[in-house]
Design a protein around this motif. Sequence first.
Motif, PDB file in Angstrom:
ATOM      1  N   MET A 161       1.023  -0.977  -0.079  1.00 28.82           N
ATOM      2  CA  MET A 161       0.165  -0.085   0.013  1.00 28.82           C
ATOM      3  C   MET A 161       0.883   1.242   0.164  1.00 28.82           C
ATOM      4  O   MET A 161       1.737   1.267   0.872  1.00 28.82           O
ATOM      5  CB  MET A 161      -0.858   0.039   1.300  1.00 28.82           C
ATOM      6  N   PRO A 162       0.614   2.334  -0.924  1.00 26.52           N
ATOM      7  CA  PRO A 162       1.271   3.510  -0.960  1.00 26.52           C
ATOM      8  C   PRO A 162       1.284   4.304   0.359  1.00 26.52           C
ATOM      9  O   PRO A 162       0.276   4.391   0.945  1.00 26.52           O
ATOM     10  CB  PRO A 162       0.763   4.251  -1.863  1.00 26.52           C
ATOM     11  N   LYS A 163       2.408   4.899   0.573  1.00 25.94           N
ATOM     12  CA  LYS A 163       2.461   5.797   2.034  1.00 25.94           C
ATOM     13  C   LYS A 163       2.319   7.147   1.521  1.00 25.94           C
ATOM     14  O   LYS A 163       2.180   7.984   2.259  1.00 25.94           O
ATOM     15  CB  LYS A 163       3.728   5.346   2.758  1.00 25.94           C
ATOM     16  N   ASN A 164       2.534   7.264   0.262  1.00 27.12           N
ATOM     17  CA  ASN A 164       2.346   8.883  -0.400  1.00 27.12           C
ATOM     18  C   ASN A 164       1.048   9.142  -0.013  1.00 27.12           C
ATOM     19  O   ASN A 164       0.123   8.667  -0.791  1.00 27.12           O
ATOM     20  CB  ASN A 164       2.797   8.710  -1.814  1.00 27.12           C
ATOM     21  N   VAL A 165       0.968  10.388   0.499  1.00 23.68           N
ATOM     22  CA  VAL A 165      -0.399  11.022   0.890  1.00 23.68           C
ATOM     23  C   VAL A 165      -0.967  11.493  -0.371  1.00 23.68           C
ATOM     24  O   VAL A 165      -2.132  11.221  -0.699  1.00 23.68           O
ATOM     25  CB  VAL A 165      -0.185  12.149   1.745  1.00 23.68           C
ATOM     26  N   ILE A 186      -6.595   8.655  -5.215  1.00 21.72           N
ATOM     27  CA  ILE A 186      -7.300   7.617  -5.534  1.00 21.72           C
ATOM     28  C   ILE A 186      -8.702   7.872  -4.847  1.00 21.72           C
ATOM     29  O   ILE A 186      -9.749   7.408  -5.186  1.00 21.72           O
ATOM     30  CB  ILE A 186      -6.720   6.220  -4.626  1.00 21.72           C
ATOM     31  N   GLY A 187      -8.656   8.569  -3.746  1.00 20.61           N
ATOM     32  CA  GLY A 187      -9.876   8.894  -2.945  1.00 20.61           C
ATOM     33  C   GLY A 187     -10.850   9.919  -3.801  1.00 20.61           C
ATOM     34  O   GLY A 187     -12.062   9.986  -4.158  1.00 20.61           O
ATOM     35  N   PHE A 188      -9.926  10.794  -4.688  1.00 19.68           N
ATOM     36  CA  PHE A 188     -10.598  11.728  -5.672  1.00 19.68           C
ATOM     37  C   PHE A 188     -11.081  10.720  -6.774  1.00 19.68           C
ATOM     38  O   PHE A 188     -12.255  11.241  -7.301  1.00 19.68           O
ATOM     39  CB  PHE A 188      -9.500  12.728  -6.067  1.00 19.68           C
ATOM     40  N   VAL A 189     -10.571   9.969  -7.187  1.00 17.80           N
ATOM     41  CA  VAL A 189     -11.229   9.087  -8.468  1.00 17.80           C
ATOM     42  C   VAL A 189     -12.377   8.383  -7.858  1.00 17.80           C
ATOM     43  O   VAL A 189     -13.474   8.203  -8.652  1.00 17.80           O
ATOM     44  CB  VAL A 189     -10.222   8.053  -8.923  1.00 17.80           C
ATOM     45  N   GLY A 190     -12.385   7.789  -6.762  1.00 16.95           N
ATOM     46  CA  GLY A 190     -13.229   7.195  -6.138  1.00 16.95           C
ATOM     47  C   GLY A 190     -14.745   7.966  -6.095  1.00 16.95           C
ATOM     48  O   GLY A 190     -15.771   7.610  -6.256  1.00 16.95           O
ATOM     49  N   GLY A 191     -14.414   9.165  -5.462  1.00 18.81           N
ATOM     50  CA  GLY A 191     -15.439  10.465  -5.235  1.00 18.81           C
ATOM     51  C   GLY A 191     -16.109  10.726  -6.713  1.00 18.81           C
ATOM     52  O   GLY A 191     -17.210  10.743  -6.602  1.00 18.81           O
ATOM     53  N   MET A 192     -15.119  10.840  -7.678  1.00 20.70           N
ATOM     54  CA  MET A 192     -15.776  11.202  -8.798  1.00 20.70           C
ATOM     55  C   MET A 192     -16.701  10.143  -9.421  1.00 20.70           C
ATOM     56  O   MET A 192     -17.635  10.481  -9.993  1.00 20.70           O
ATOM     57  CB  MET A 192     -14.771  11.718  -9.854  1.00 20.70           C
ATOM     58  N   TRP A 193     -16.199   9.022  -9.464  1.00 12.19           N
ATOM     59  CA  TRP A 193     -16.951   7.900  -9.991  1.00 12.19           C
ATOM     60  C   TRP A 193     -18.439   7.767  -9.118  1.00 12.19           C
ATOM     61  O   TRP A 193     -19.321   7.583  -9.685  1.00 12.19           O
ATOM     62  CB  TRP A 193     -16.141   6.496  -9.847  1.00 12.19           C
ATOM     63  N   VAL A 223     -16.553   0.661  -5.103  1.00 10.79           N
ATOM     64  CA  VAL A 223     -16.423  -0.055  -6.220  1.00 10.79           C
ATOM     65  C   VAL A 223     -14.892  -0.143  -6.603  1.00 10.79           C
ATOM     66  O   VAL A 223     -14.033  -0.947  -6.733  1.00 10.79           O
ATOM     67  CB  VAL A 223     -17.330  -0.194  -7.224  1.00 10.79           C
ATOM     68  N   VAL A 224     -14.762   1.029  -6.952  1.00  9.09           N
ATOM     69  CA  VAL A 224     -13.470   1.496  -7.545  1.00  9.09           C
ATOM     70  C   VAL A 224     -12.418   1.203  -6.290  1.00  9.09           C
ATOM     71  O   VAL A 224     -11.315   0.820  -6.727  1.00  9.09           O
ATOM     72  CB  VAL A 224     -13.241   3.006  -7.841  1.00  9.09           C
ATOM     73  N   LEU A 225     -12.629   1.713  -5.135  1.00 13.29           N
ATOM     74  CA  LEU A 225     -11.772   1.678  -4.075  1.00 13.29           C
ATOM     75  C   LEU A 225     -11.310   0.310  -3.858  1.00 13.29           C
ATOM     76  O   LEU A 225     -10.154  -0.019  -3.592  1.00 13.29           O
ATOM     77  CB  LEU A 225     -12.498   2.564  -2.541  1.00 13.29           C
ATOM     78  N   LEU A 226     -12.475  -0.456  -3.641  1.00 12.57           N
ATOM     79  CA  LEU A 226     -12.148  -2.237  -3.469  1.00 12.57           C
ATOM     80  C   LEU A 226     -11.442  -2.690  -4.129  1.00 12.57           C
ATOM     81  O   LEU A 226     -10.364  -3.367  -3.879  1.00 12.57           O
ATOM     82  CB  LEU A 226     -13.557  -2.759  -3.200  1.00 12.57           C
ATOM     83  N   ALA A 227     -11.576  -2.201  -5.676  1.00 12.52           N
ATOM     84  CA  ALA A 227     -10.672  -3.040  -6.687  1.00 12.52           C
ATOM     85  C   ALA A 227      -9.196  -2.460  -6.499  1.00 12.52           C
ATOM     86  O   ALA A 227      -8.174  -3.225  -6.649  1.00 12.52           O
ATOM     87  CB  ALA A 227     -10.953  -2.601  -8.060  1.00 12.52           C
ATOM     88  N   ILE A 228      -9.182  -1.215  -6.237  1.00 10.80           N
ATOM     89  CA  ILE A 228      -7.598  -0.764  -6.082  1.00 10.80           C
ATOM     90  C   ILE A 228      -7.077  -1.295  -4.862  1.00 10.80           C
ATOM     91  O   ILE A 228      -5.779  -1.807  -4.895  1.00 10.80           O
ATOM     92  CB  ILE A 228      -7.623   0.908  -5.984  1.00 10.80           C
ATOM     93  N   LEU A 229      -7.641  -1.219  -3.728  1.00 11.90           N
ATOM     94  CA  LEU A 229      -7.034  -1.798  -2.571  1.00 11.90           C
ATOM     95  C   LEU A 229      -6.679  -3.302  -2.447  1.00 11.90           C
ATOM     96  O   LEU A 229      -5.724  -3.448  -2.156  1.00 11.90           O
ATOM     97  CB  LEU A 229      -8.118  -1.233  -1.284  1.00 11.90           C
ATOM     98  N   VAL A 230      -7.470  -3.973  -3.053  1.00 11.47           N
ATOM     99  CA  VAL A 230      -7.413  -5.507  -3.023  1.00 11.47           C
ATOM    100  C   VAL A 230      -6.253  -5.908  -4.200  1.00 11.47           C
ATOM    101  O   VAL A 230      -5.334  -6.718  -3.761  1.00 11.47           O
ATOM    102  CB  VAL A 230      -8.389  -6.248  -3.269  1.00 11.47           C
ATOM    103  N   CYS A 249      -4.318  -3.786  -6.521  1.00  4.01           N
ATOM    104  CA  CYS A 249      -3.000  -2.934  -6.736  1.00  4.01           C
ATOM    105  C   CYS A 249      -2.360  -2.916  -5.346  1.00  4.01           C
ATOM    106  O   CYS A 249      -1.333  -2.764  -5.489  1.00  4.01           O
ATOM    107  CB  CYS A 249      -3.525  -1.433  -7.318  1.00  4.01           C
ATOM    108  N   TRP A 250      -2.958  -2.518  -4.336  1.00  3.50           N
ATOM    109  CA  TRP A 250      -2.505  -2.233  -2.989  1.00  3.50           C
ATOM    110  C   TRP A 250      -2.181  -3.645  -1.997  1.00  3.50           C
ATOM    111  O   TRP A 250      -1.636  -3.375  -1.222  1.00  3.50           O
ATOM    112  CB  TRP A 250      -3.034  -1.254  -2.232  1.00  3.50           C
ATOM    113  N   LYS A 251      -3.010  -4.421  -2.485  1.00  9.06           N
ATOM    114  CA  LYS A 251      -2.663  -5.858  -1.803  1.00  9.06           C
ATOM    115  C   LYS A 251      -3.013  -5.730  -0.324  1.00  9.06           C
ATOM    116  O   LYS A 251      -2.573  -6.414   0.267  1.00  9.06           O
ATOM    117  CB  LYS A 251      -1.325  -6.503  -1.850  1.00  9.06           C
ATOM    118  N   VAL A 252      -4.210  -4.966  -0.080  1.00 10.94           N
ATOM    119  CA  VAL A 252      -4.774  -4.741   1.063  1.00 10.94           C
ATOM    120  C   VAL A 252      -5.659  -6.188   1.411  1.00 10.94           C
ATOM    121  O   VAL A 252      -6.269  -6.554   0.577  1.00 10.94           O
ATOM    122  CB  VAL A 252      -5.837  -3.481   1.304  1.00 10.94           C
ATOM    123  N   GLU A 253      -5.644  -6.607   2.664  1.00  8.05           N
ATOM    124  CA  GLU A 253      -6.347  -7.890   2.792  1.00  8.05           C
ATOM    125  C   GLU A 253      -7.947  -7.382   2.719  1.00  8.05           C
ATOM    126  O   GLU A 253      -8.397  -6.282   2.891  1.00  8.05           O
ATOM    127  CB  GLU A 253      -6.104  -8.196   4.348  1.00  8.05           C
TER     128      GLU A 253
END
Length: 119
Positions: free
Chosen positions: A1-5, A11-18, A28-35, A37-41
């Motif tokens: 997971m990126p540490k870069n704010v 990503i929050g902006f893109v999710g909000g736009m969608w 939906v967008v956030l879940l796909a990215i978290l799991v 791209c960022w390998k979040v459990e």
Amino acid sequence: MPKNVVTILAIGFVGGMWSGFLGLGGGVVLLAILVTCWKVEQHVANATSLAVIFPTAIVGSLLYQHQGFLDMMLAAKIAVGCIVGAYLGSTLACRLPAATLKKYLSGALIIVGIWMVIG
């Protein structure tokens, strides 16, 4: 997971736009990215997505209401079912393995995508 704010905010902006543009929920967008791209459990991604949806939905709903597009009575009635469903769904999800949840998410995204293209 990126540490870069900046990356996290983007990503929050893109999710909000969608969410605001399509009404499908930035989750939906956030879940796909978290799991993916960022390998979040998966369980952490689900909980994080739900926490993010609330403020996003409030802002988007208020802006739609300001334009006269929000049916509050319909939203209130649907919300009752959604609250019960979210409770039961979250209870079930916490008992399932992450791999199973990921398969359900993938299947749901495929089905909704096909449904939207056809319908």
